[in-house]
Design an enzyme around this catalytic site. Structure first.
Site, PDB file in Angstrom:
ATOM      1  N   SER A 168       0.872  -1.167   0.000  1.00  0.00           N
ATOM      2  CA  SER A 168       0.000   0.000   0.000  1.00  0.00           C
ATOM      3  C   SER A 168       0.909   1.216   0.000  1.00  0.00           C
ATOM      4  O   SER A 168       2.131   1.079   0.074  1.00  0.00           O
ATOM      5  CB  SER A 168      -0.868   0.005   1.258  1.00  0.00           C
ATOM      6  OG  SER A 168      -0.035   0.103   2.391  1.00  0.00           O
ATOM      7  N   LYS A 169       0.320   2.350  -0.064  1.00  0.00           N
ATOM      8  CA  LYS A 169       1.110   3.578  -0.102  1.00  0.00           C
ATOM      9  C   LYS A 169       2.052   3.638   1.113  1.00  0.00           C
ATOM     10  O   LYS A 169       3.201   4.024   1.011  1.00  0.00           O
ATOM     11  CB  LYS A 169       0.159   4.785  -0.103  1.00  0.00           C
ATOM     12  CG  LYS A 169       0.824   6.057  -0.507  1.00  0.00           C
ATOM     13  CD  LYS A 169       0.170   6.704  -1.722  1.00  0.00           C
ATOM     14  CE  LYS A 169       1.023   7.800  -2.311  1.00  0.00           C
ATOM     15  NZ  LYS A 169       2.097   7.411  -3.157  1.00  0.00           N
ATOM     16  N   ARG A 170       1.532   3.194   2.223  1.00  0.00           N
ATOM     17  CA  ARG A 170       2.326   3.208   3.446  1.00  0.00           C
ATOM     18  C   ARG A 170       3.367   2.077   3.457  1.00  0.00           C
ATOM     19  O   ARG A 170       4.415   2.186   4.058  1.00  0.00           O
ATOM     20  CB  ARG A 170       1.373   3.040   4.626  1.00  0.00           C
ATOM     21  CG  ARG A 170       1.755   3.754   5.884  1.00  0.00           C
ATOM     22  CD  ARG A 170       0.561   3.825   6.854  1.00  0.00           C
ATOM     23  NE  ARG A 170      -0.392   2.724   6.705  1.00  0.00           N
ATOM     24  CZ  ARG A 170      -0.256   1.530   7.253  1.00  0.00           C
ATOM     25  NH1 ARG A 170       0.800   1.244   7.957  1.00  0.00           N
ATOM     26  NH2 ARG A 170      -1.189   0.606   7.080  1.00  0.00           N
ATOM     27  N   LYS A 171       2.994   0.976   2.781  1.00  0.00           N
ATOM     28  CA  LYS A 171       3.856  -0.200   2.844  1.00  0.00           C
ATOM     29  C   LYS A 171       4.579  -0.474   1.519  1.00  0.00           C
ATOM     30  O   LYS A 171       4.323  -1.457   0.848  1.00  0.00           O
ATOM     31  CB  LYS A 171       3.028  -1.423   3.258  1.00  0.00           C
ATOM     32  CG  LYS A 171       2.480  -1.317   4.676  1.00  0.00           C
ATOM     33  CD  LYS A 171       1.901  -2.616   5.184  1.00  0.00           C
ATOM     34  CE  LYS A 171       0.513  -2.891   4.653  1.00  0.00           C
ATOM     35  NZ  LYS A 171      -0.126  -4.054   5.306  1.00  0.00           N
TER      36      LYS A 171
ATOM     37  N   ALA B  12       4.583   0.760  -1.533  1.00  0.00           N
ATOM     38  CA  ALA B  12       4.090   0.964  -2.900  1.00  0.00           C
ATOM     39  C   ALA B  12       4.520   2.336  -3.400  1.00  0.00           C
ATOM     40  O   ALA B  12       3.715   3.189  -3.730  1.00  0.00           O
ATOM     41  CB  ALA B  12       2.577   0.828  -2.947  1.00  0.00           C
TER      42      ALA B  12
END
Ligand code: GLU
Length: 451
Positions: free
Chosen positions: A221-224, A226
């Site tokens: 995800s954006k946080r993880k 990506a």
């Protein structure tokens, strides 16, 4: 001849997952003496953006993934229409006024989007119950039951094709032999096979690359992780370490090898050796790889890469700087950098007289009065005719021996006085780079004047 493609939608930047798909297609093409085709899936005219397209093309080039041919789906609407009409005339598809939920197609017009009068009708494929089998090059045999697949929209009422339909028409017309893409597309594959069958087209081979999961677990995800490839570039990661990192996401060259360049990978690449299990995105690994590459990089190249930012920070004058001096700093620090941009933080004191000073370091190492020691060291450095590392070290060693103190009792305080930090390159190397004048000036700040 092997022909493969990477088919990004310019509705976002090129991320790790897409770049990995592009790389594996590229590697497969090169390893088979085939062609790598780029197809821009810009059928969604609202969400497709020029800046995303430019970012994707730039990032692919930056990674070294050059393509042999490029196509834009937005220029091919007539072709999709023609194929859909063929299916209509054969009674394999039907027209409908309104898209209904039953069609099960993801890319229908968004709910709430008006269906303006005057728009055409959608063209929809009749899906007959049955079985679809594929022999995936990575996952092996997979069987799908088409009774769970709903009728498929081919052309939406606004005249634009759906992803699955345009994809099949193009994969066929572009003579693609192998479709290598992420596992997240696996549910599209049976739908596409139904389309090949309906159109009477030859079905390419499929290879679904394992998912990439975040280290913390779950999807990227954006946080993880990506993060866009261009952001990694901006953070100072080298293209070659990113490429190396990407190739290890689901593939291993064997013999526990981890570091290899793209040309070696072409030689060793075997699509059948790609893992079935999900790959884990481990940023520490990327950092480790990047450090390995930075360590071995030609320092001249690193100087070139640093100059624009150094100039932007006003740390050097753009057209008038001492290249050899920069070179010596790069040589001094390159083995310690995770990303190139670490250089600015590690080397600030070489460029600034008013460099940042860590207050904790001062408290720990400079709270005791070292005026005498600093003064003696400073005076002896002054006398050195040859200001080189061995001479500086010799001077220092003699001094601590005479003062009967441990070397480290003086090394750390001097380092903090000269750099504002507790860690950095070897003290004598850094004194040598800093030069006699600046070293003396910085030591003088900590020498109390008694008289
Ligand atoms: N445009 C699709 C995507 O970006 C391509 C999928 C495919 O490779 O078929 O996911």
């Amino acid at each position: 001849m092997v022909r493969v493609r990477f088919a990004p939608s310019p509705t976002g930047n090129l991320h790790i997952g897409g770049a990995r798909t592009a790389l594996f297609n590229w590697l497969y093409a090169k390893s088979q003496g085939g062609k790598f085709i780029l197809r821009i899936e810009d059928t969604d005219t609202l969400r497709s953006k020029k800046e995303y397209l430019e970012e994707i093309l730039f990032s692919l080039k930056w990674l070294g993934l050059d393509w042999d041919e490029i196509y834009y789906q937005s220029e091919r609407f007539n072709i999709y229409k023609e194929y859909a009409e063929k299916l209509l005339s054969q009674g394999k598809a039907y027209k409908a006024d309104k898209l209904t939920a039953e069609t099960g197609e993801e890319q229908v017009s968004a709910p709430g989007e008006a269906h303006p009068k005057g728009e055409g009708q959608a063209i929809i494929l009749k899906v007959l119950p049955g079985k679809v089998q594929i022999e995936d090059m990575i996952r092996g045999g997979i069987e799908f039951d088409t009774s769970v697949i709903k009728d498929q929209v081919l052309i939406k009422s606004d005249g634009s094709p759906t992803y699955n339909f345009a994809c099949v028409v193009d994969d066929s017309l572009m003579n693609l032999t192998h479709i290598i893409r992420g596992d997240d597309h696996i549910s599209n594959t049976p739908k596409q096979i139904l389309l090949y069958r309906a159109l009477g087209l030859a079905i390419p081979k499929f290879a679904h690359l394992p998912l990439i999961l975040a280290k913390e677990g779950g999807r990227l995800s954006k946080r993880k992780g990506a993060t866009a490839i261009s952001e990694y570039r901006d953070m100072g990661y080298l293209a070659k370490s990113l490429v190396n990192f990407l190739m290890l996401l689901g593939w291993s060259p064997g013999e526990n090898r981890e570091i290899l360049d793209i040309n070696e990978a072409v030689k060793l690449f075997d699509i059948h050796h790609i893992n079935k299990t999900a790959a884990i995105l481990d940023m520490d690994k990327l950092s480790w790889l990047n450090n390995q590459y930075l360590k071995n990089e030609d320092p001249q190249k690193l100087v070139d890469a640093l100059v624009p930012e150094l100039a932007a920070r006003n740390w050097i004058a753009k057209d008038n700087f001492d290249r050899n001096y920069l070179l010596s700093l790069v040589k001094l620090l390159q083995a310690r950098l995770t990303v190139l941009s670490d250089f600015f933080e590690r080397a600030d004191f070489f460029f600034l007289d008013d460099f940042p000073v860590d207050p904790k370091a001062v408290e720990k190492f400079l709270s005791r009065d070292l005026s005498r020691e600093f003064l003696l060291f400073s005076e002896r450095l002054e006398k050195l005719e040859k200001f080189e590392v061995p001479e500086i070290e010799e001077t220092f060693r003699q001094l601590v021996a005479e003062l009967a103190i441990e070397a480290k009792a003086l090394i750390h305080p001097i380092r903090v006085a000269l750099t504002g930090k507790t860690v950095g390159p070897g003290l004598f190397e850094l004194i040598c780079c800093l030069g006699k004048i600046r070293t003396k000036k910085r030591l003088a700040k900590w020498i109390k004047k008694e008289s």
